[in-house]
Motif scaffolding. Sequence first.
Motif, short mmCIF file in Angstrom:
data_model
loop_
_atom_site.label_atom_id
_atom_site.label_comp_id
_atom_site.label_asym_id
_atom_site.label_seq_id
_atom_site.Cartn_x
_atom_site.Cartn_y
_atom_site.Cartn_z
N SER A 24 -2.34 10.85 -5.03
CA SER A 24 -1.95 12.12 -4.44
C SER A 24 -1.25 12.99 -5.49
CB SER A 24 -0.99 11.89 -3.27
OG SER A 24 0.21 11.30 -3.73
N GLY A 25 -1.21 12.51 -6.75
CA GLY A 25 -0.48 13.22 -7.79
C GLY A 25 1.00 12.99 -7.72
N GLN A 26 1.42 12.06 -6.87
CA GLN A 26 2.85 11.80 -6.70
C GLN A 26 3.07 10.29 -6.70
OE1 GLN A 26 4.75 13.74 -3.32
NE2 GLN A 26 6.19 12.05 -3.08
N PHE A 27 3.47 9.75 -7.86
CA PHE A 27 3.78 8.33 -7.96
C PHE A 27 4.84 8.14 -9.03
CE2 PHE A 27 3.30 3.93 -9.23
CZ PHE A 27 3.17 3.29 -8.00
N PRO A 28 5.92 7.41 -8.74
CA PRO A 28 7.01 7.23 -9.71
C PRO A 28 6.58 6.41 -10.92
CG PRO A 28 7.35 5.85 -7.77
CD PRO A 28 6.19 6.74 -7.46
N GLU A 29 6.69 6.99 -12.09
CA GLU A 29 6.26 6.32 -13.33
C GLU A 29 7.05 5.04 -13.57
OE1 GLU A 29 6.32 8.89 -16.68
OE2 GLU A 29 4.94 10.35 -15.81
N GLU A 30 8.33 5.03 -13.17
CA GLU A 30 9.15 3.85 -13.44
C GLU A 30 8.63 2.61 -12.71
OE1 GLU A 30 11.65 6.43 -10.51
OE2 GLU A 30 10.09 6.69 -12.04
N ALA A 31 7.90 2.81 -11.61
CA ALA A 31 7.37 1.66 -10.87
C ALA A 31 6.32 0.92 -11.69
CB ALA A 31 6.76 2.12 -9.55
N LEU A 72 0.85 -1.19 0.00
CA LEU A 72 0.00 0.00 0.00
C LEU A 72 0.89 1.24 0.00
CD1 LEU A 72 -2.06 -2.18 0.69
CD2 LEU A 72 -3.05 -0.64 2.38
N THR A 73 0.59 2.19 -0.88
CA THR A 73 1.43 3.38 -0.98
C THR A 73 0.60 4.65 -0.93
OG1 THR A 73 1.34 3.40 -3.42
CG2 THR A 73 3.14 2.16 -2.40
N TYR A 74 1.27 5.69 -0.47
CA TYR A 74 0.73 7.06 -0.49
C TYR A 74 1.92 8.00 -0.58
CZ TYR A 74 -1.63 11.37 0.90
OH TYR A 74 -2.10 12.64 0.93
N ARG A 75 2.02 8.70 -1.67
CA ARG A 75 3.16 9.57 -1.94
C ARG A 75 4.49 8.82 -1.78
NH1 ARG A 75 1.31 15.23 1.09
NH2 ARG A 75 -0.50 15.64 -0.24
N MET A 85 2.98 -5.49 2.77
CA MET A 85 4.07 -4.63 3.21
C MET A 85 3.65 -3.18 3.09
SD MET A 85 7.40 -6.56 1.52
CE MET A 85 8.58 -5.57 2.45
N THR A 86 4.28 -2.32 3.87
CA THR A 86 4.11 -0.89 3.70
C THR A 86 5.23 -0.36 2.82
OG1 THR A 86 5.34 -0.51 5.76
CG2 THR A 86 2.93 -0.58 5.91
N GLN A 87 5.08 0.85 2.32
CA GLN A 87 6.03 1.40 1.35
C GLN A 87 7.38 1.75 1.95
OE1 GLN A 87 3.53 4.81 0.36
NE2 GLN A 87 5.05 6.19 1.21
N PRO A 116 8.80 -5.06 -14.55
CA PRO A 116 8.20 -6.39 -14.77
C PRO A 116 7.76 -7.02 -13.45
CG PRO A 116 10.61 -6.45 -15.01
CD PRO A 116 10.22 -5.02 -14.92
N GLY A 117 6.59 -7.63 -13.49
CA GLY A 117 6.08 -8.29 -12.29
C GLY A 117 5.40 -7.36 -11.32
N VAL A 118 5.26 -6.09 -11.68
CA VAL A 118 4.62 -5.10 -10.79
C VAL A 118 3.36 -4.57 -11.46
CG1 VAL A 118 4.85 -2.87 -9.62
CG2 VAL A 118 6.82 -4.43 -9.75
N SER A 119 2.24 -4.63 -10.76
CA SER A 119 1.00 -4.03 -11.25
C SER A 119 0.55 -2.97 -10.25
CB SER A 119 -0.09 -5.09 -11.43
OG SER A 119 -0.45 -5.66 -10.20
N VAL A 120 0.01 -1.88 -10.77
CA VAL A 120 -0.36 -0.75 -9.91
C VAL A 120 -1.85 -0.45 -10.08
CG1 VAL A 120 0.08 1.65 -9.30
CG2 VAL A 120 1.96 0.22 -10.14
N THR A 121 -2.54 -0.37 -8.96
CA THR A 121 -3.95 0.02 -8.94
C THR A 121 -4.06 1.32 -8.16
OG1 THR A 121 -4.67 -2.30 -8.97
CG2 THR A 121 -6.27 -0.64 -8.24
N HIS A 122 -4.68 2.33 -8.74
CA HIS A 122 -4.83 3.62 -8.09
C HIS A 122 -6.25 3.74 -7.51
CE1 HIS A 122 -0.99 5.21 -9.57
NE2 HIS A 122 -1.29 4.64 -10.73
N ILE A 123 -6.34 4.23 -6.29
CA ILE A 123 -7.63 4.48 -5.67
C ILE A 123 -7.67 5.92 -5.17
CG2 ILE A 123 -7.93 2.07 -4.97
CD1 ILE A 123 -7.16 2.90 -2.11
N LEU A 124 -8.88 6.42 -4.95
CA LEU A 124 -9.05 7.76 -4.44
C LEU A 124 -8.84 7.78 -2.92
CD1 LEU A 124 -12.25 8.77 -6.44
CD2 LEU A 124 -9.88 9.44 -6.93
#
Length: 308
Positions: free
Chosen positions: A44-51, A12-15, A88-90, A55-63
């Motif tokens: 939050s408008g802040q997420f690294p595009e390279e993530a 789970l991530t936030y900024r 895990m936490t970020q 490979p092997g990483v999927s990203v889901t964005h929530i409000l």
Amino acid sequence: MNERRCVDVVILTYRPDERFMEELKRLGKQDYPIGQIHVINTESGQFPEEAESLPGVSVTHILPQEFDHGATRDMGFALSKAEILVFMTQDALPADRKLIGELVKPLLASKRVGVSYARQLPEEGCDEIERYTRRYNYPKKSRIKDQSDLKELGIKTFFCSDVCAAYRRDIYQKMGGFTKRTIFNEDMIMAARMVKAGYQVAYTAEARVFHSHNYSGRKQFQRNFDLAVSQADHPEIFAGIRSESEGIRLVMNTAEYLIRRRRWHLIPALLYKSGCKYLGYKAGQNYRKMPLWLVKKCSASVEYWQKP
């Protein structure tokens, strides 16, 4: 290890910042293979595009209004089909390449173990009081906990941390999943349900992550307020289980440690922060008697109180 199971990781991530990218890098080098890393990011408008391109990483964005400590992690189970999920936490950095392999060992060794959580090591620059707290809560020796430990350990029997914890899907589902609305403490609530249902909680000291915080007195107050709110909302789990005595024991042990180390000048800071923890906890136990505006002031999770 005689058998391998499909293991996914949910973060789970936030900024998220550079530390999060280092976490992904270290997870990619684990000796035990990871099927997929599912990142659930609160926008939050802040997420690294390279993530998103790894490979092997999927990203889901929530409000932000969609985030909940329990429901969002339950979403992680829905995104994955793995038999074992590591949450895990970020800001949890694997200490070595053995983290995942060591963490899942208790789950593979016994069908009674529902969750295995990692040892948290203090960061470089961590203050001495927090450093001792990490050693107290996350000792060098592993332990399997079940109902027979309640008399000795009290509420510590249910202690678990989703900073880094692995869950068996089958037992998780039998427990009904994480509570879908909780301010905090979803990990202990799940661990308690497992223990009460006859399953076991594994503290796995060989699985290690770097994770610590130098919280201010105000932050300690807020975190303990939210902790007490979660316990007050779940009397079916926490009623009758001693809790405050464990906090007193930690303060006394920390004071003895500081005295032995001739760090007398840190005693006032210990008493101040411990007082903040205690006051926050007592306020949280009685949050229903407080006006909403005051509850928001006391809580570290203001967004939680804005949801219906």
